[in-house]
Design an enzyme around this catalytic site. Structure first.
Site, PDB file in Angstrom:
ATOM      1  N   ARG A   1      37.333  36.504  37.986  1.00 24.16           N
ATOM      2  CA  ARG A   1      37.459  35.129  38.493  1.00 24.16           C
ATOM      3  C   ARG A   1      36.872  34.053  37.574  1.00 24.16           C
ATOM      4  O   ARG A   1      37.477  32.996  37.426  1.00 24.16           O
ATOM      5  CB  ARG A   1      36.873  35.015  39.902  1.00 24.16           C
ATOM      6  CG  ARG A   1      37.661  35.873  40.923  1.00 24.16           C
ATOM      7  CD  ARG A   1      37.246  35.620  42.359  1.00 24.16           C
ATOM      8  NE  ARG A   1      37.588  34.289  42.806  1.00 24.16           N
ATOM      9  CZ  ARG A   1      36.745  33.294  42.908  1.00 24.16           C
ATOM     10  NH1 ARG A   1      35.467  33.451  42.646  1.00 24.16           N
ATOM     11  NH2 ARG A   1      37.153  32.102  43.290  1.00 24.16           N
TER      12      ARG A   1
ATOM     13  N   TYR B   1      38.147  39.468  46.039  1.00 24.77           N
ATOM     14  CA  TYR B   1      38.844  39.216  44.777  1.00 24.77           C
ATOM     15  C   TYR B   1      38.023  39.604  43.546  1.00 24.77           C
ATOM     16  O   TYR B   1      38.117  38.957  42.508  1.00 24.77           O
ATOM     17  CB  TYR B   1      39.312  37.749  44.702  1.00 24.77           C
ATOM     18  CG  TYR B   1      40.181  37.357  45.870  1.00 24.77           C
ATOM     19  CD1 TYR B   1      41.467  37.855  45.996  1.00 24.77           C
ATOM     20  CD2 TYR B   1      39.705  36.519  46.877  1.00 24.77           C
ATOM     21  CE1 TYR B   1      42.270  37.521  47.084  1.00 24.77           C
ATOM     22  CE2 TYR B   1      40.498  36.175  47.972  1.00 24.77           C
ATOM     23  CZ  TYR B   1      41.776  36.686  48.058  1.00 24.77           C
ATOM     24  OH  TYR B   1      42.561  36.355  49.140  1.00 24.77           O
TER      25      TYR B   1
ATOM     26  N   CYS C   1      35.515  42.566  25.180  1.00 21.73           N
ATOM     27  CA  CYS C   1      35.777  41.947  23.884  1.00 21.73           C
ATOM     28  C   CYS C   1      36.691  40.746  24.008  1.00 21.73           C
ATOM     29  O   CYS C   1      37.874  40.805  23.658  1.00 21.73           O
ATOM     30  CB  CYS C   1      36.336  42.992  22.926  1.00 21.73           C
ATOM     31  SG  CYS C   1      35.139  44.295  22.681  1.00 21.73           S
ATOM     32  N   GLU C   2      36.155  39.681  24.542  1.00 24.00           N
ATOM     33  CA  GLU C   2      36.838  38.399  24.722  1.00 24.00           C
ATOM     34  C   GLU C   2      35.742  37.346  24.758  1.00 24.00           C
ATOM     35  O   GLU C   2      34.794  37.497  25.532  1.00 24.00           O
ATOM     36  CB  GLU C   2      37.531  38.339  26.094  1.00 24.00           C
ATOM     37  CG  GLU C   2      38.742  39.187  26.258  1.00 24.00           C
ATOM     38  CD  GLU C   2      40.030  38.420  25.990  1.00 24.00           C
ATOM     39  OE1 GLU C   2      41.045  39.069  25.775  1.00 24.00           O
ATOM     40  OE2 GLU C   2      39.993  37.168  25.974  1.00 24.00           O
TER      41      GLU C   2
ATOM     42  N   GLY D   1      40.807  36.255  54.457  1.00 22.91           N
ATOM     43  CA  GLY D   1      40.460  37.319  53.521  1.00 22.91           C
ATOM     44  C   GLY D   1      39.071  37.047  52.953  1.00 22.91           C
ATOM     45  O   GLY D   1      38.063  37.632  53.371  1.00 22.91           O
TER      46      GLY D   1
HETATM   47  C1  LIG Z   1      45.895  35.430  50.239  1.00 22.35           C
HETATM   48  C2  LIG Z   1      46.440  35.275  51.592  1.00 22.35           C
HETATM   49  C3  LIG Z   1      45.593  35.194  52.684  1.00 22.35           C
HETATM   50  C4  LIG Z   1      44.085  35.217  52.564  1.00 22.35           C
HETATM   51  O1  LIG Z   1      43.579  34.136  51.872  1.00 22.35           O
HETATM   52  P1  LIG Z   1      41.989  33.930  51.783  1.00 22.35           P
HETATM   53  O2  LIG Z   1      41.844  32.701  50.987  1.00 22.35           O
HETATM   54  O3  LIG Z   1      41.434  35.118  51.112  1.00 22.35           O
HETATM   55  O4  LIG Z   1      41.502  33.770  53.189  1.00 22.35           O
HETATM   56  C5  LIG Z   1      46.151  35.108  53.936  1.00 22.35           C
HETATM   57  N1  LIG Z   1      47.481  35.077  54.107  1.00 22.35           N
HETATM   58  C6  LIG Z   1      48.344  35.129  53.076  1.00 22.35           C
HETATM   59  C7  LIG Z   1      49.786  35.085  53.328  1.00 22.35           C
HETATM   60  C8  LIG Z   1      47.851  35.231  51.782  1.00 22.35           C
HETATM   61  O5  LIG Z   1      48.697  35.269  50.764  1.00 22.35           O
END
Ligand SMILES: *Cc1c(COP(=O)(O)O)cnc(C)c1O
Length: 443
Positions: free
Chosen positions: A334, A394, A365-366, A296
């Site tokens: 994050r 993210y 406001c934090e 991801g």
């Molecule tokens: C979050 C997640 C990913 C992706 O993770 P990354 O760190 O963004 O690469 C892949 N598989 C599962 C099951 C996840 O929960």
């Protein structure tokens, strides 16, 4: 070989003739003017570059399947782009299922994953023909079998397992250690397999799925994970005579948020995964399974930046200099959630020799709404455009309407062209779900 996840900035980032930061051939100061700020900007060339890195790196294992973990960023345009690059999708909610469906993605390339999928979500997944459901626990096995049998369907599943691997990442983003909330413990796999074979006749088990964490910088953990998955596949074959032909190793490869981060390249990860898989296939004497990976963050983070306009500033007597921007924890939670670090640049100012150390504060406001602590920048002034790097993953997907602030827009840039892919929310959007009950209207 290096790969795109090891860069701090999008591949097309440079200073143009006007002295401004340019991404995807677009002057970002002009983008900020045209689309307003805060603005998420995604560089298409960087996304396609990482996709090519993954494809190139894993081509030595022909039975490879790439899936993008949608929770890092889920929009219709990015889903379409990644599908065109040959990726399927790992999704975790009806919202993500619906988004990829509406983007025209072939639903057989989709895997539904999550530790508490609801009846409605599982029903939607079955009705939309989602390719695989990664079943997380005993409750879900029974629930899904019920849904499948009431529709006279056989549903294709994986079992999500907890391989018991500790990796050195933030506690909240570790998932593969033994007391994780995700997946079947190794000691529960046999019971699950027995239930599937003997009772849950509407479920067809294809393989095992694991995911060990996120923002991972180690390569060896992937080898260990492969070993555990293959060993379990061999054991299940021996004990139950059931041949599983899919293993899914999840995602997790890290990216370079600051100079201190040294993520391994996609090629290094692929090398360790393929070598270990090949040796384990021999060692445990199984047929070569299809291999699924689900990155991801490493696909989308580096391609994204966020543009903000600098507003007020405050010099604490004998303390910090705060520079406030027009976004913060609602568009990028994050830093306040994980103390995540970012780098930034003033897009309309060349890097000069006289730098000041400032702290970039958000507008929410934090007190904890600080985007970047102690960064060295050319003196930021009101109206400057601040570009924060590596916000593709993210950020938008975790964005909120905290303080009732509309969510930012997102544009995709490429070859000097910019296209809006997520519209900026309006004040009307914000109230569009509010309802005043009649009894409050009467007076
Ligand atoms: C979050 C997640 C990913 C992706 O993770 P990354 O760190 O963004 O690469 C892949 N598989 C599962 C099951 C996840 O929960």
């Amino acid at each position: 070989m290096d790969s795109t996840n090891q860069l701090l900035k999008p591949v097309t980032a440079k200073i143009n003739d006007a002295g401004n930061l340019e991404i995807g051939g677009c002057d970002v100061v002009a983008l900020a003017e045209k689309y307003e700020t805060p603005l998420y900007v995604l560089d298409e060339q960087t996304i396609r570059g990482v996709c090519r890195d993954y494809k190139e790196a894993f081509k030595a294992y022909p039975k490879i399947n790439m899936m993008f973990a949608s929770k890092a960023l889920c929009t219709m345009a990015t889903s379409k782009l990644l599908f065109d690059e040959g990726f399927g999708f790992d999704v975790v909610s009806s919202g993500e299922i619906y988004t990829v469906y509406k983007a025209g993605i072939d639903m057989s390339s989709v895997l539904f994953n999550g530790n508490n999928k609801s009846f409605d979500e599982l029903t939607l997944a079955v009705e939309f023909g989602v390719g695989r459901i990664s079943v997380d626990n005993f409750f879900e096995l029974s629930l899904l079998n019920e849904i499948a049998s009431s529709r006279h369907k056989i549903v294709d599943i994986l079992l999500r397992i907890t391989p018991g691997i500790e990796c050195h990442t933030h506690e909240y983003i570790q998932t593969g250690h033994l007391d994780s909330k995700f997946g079947f413990d190794l000691t529960q796999i046999d019971e699950a397999v027995e239930l599937i074979l003997n009772e849950y006749k509407n479920l067809k088990l294809h393989g095992l799925h694991a995911h060990i964490g996120s923002q991972i910088f180690e390569t060896s953990v992937y080898g260990d994970e492969i070993e555990i998955l293959v060993k379990e596949v061999a054991r299940i074959d021996e004990k139950f005579g059931l041949k599983l032909d899919e293993i899914n190793v999840g995602g997790g490869l890290g990216v370079k948020y600051t100079e201190d981060d040294c993520p391994p390249s996609v090629y290094a990860i692929a090398d360790i995964i393929i070598k270990r898989l090949t040796s384990c296939i021999k060692k445990y004497n199984i047929d070569a399974p299809s291999l699924f990976i689900e990155p991801g963050r490493s696909i989308i983070s580096t391609a994204g930046v966020t543009l903000y306009t600098v507003g007020s500033s405050k010099q604490v007597p004998k303390g910090k200099k705060y520079i406030a921007v027009d976004g913060g924890m609602a568009d990028n939670p994050r830093p306040s959630m994980y103390r995540a670090k970012y780098i930034a640049q003033i897009a309309n100012k060349k890097e000069v020799s006289s730098l000041n150390t400032v702290t970039i504060a958000g507008r929410f406001c934090e007190s904890g709404d600080i985007l970047i602590k102690d960064i060295s920048l050319p003196e930021p002034e009101e109206g400057d455009i601040l570009c924060v790097f590596n916000t593709g993953a993210y950020n938008y997907s975790m964005a909120s309407n905290y303080n009732r602030v509309p969510k930012a827009a997102m544009v995709l840039v490429n070859n000097s062209q910019s296209d809006m892919i997520v519209k900026r929310e309006t004040l009307e959007d914000l109230i569009s779900h509010d309802v005043i009950p009649d009894r409050l209207k009467e007076k």
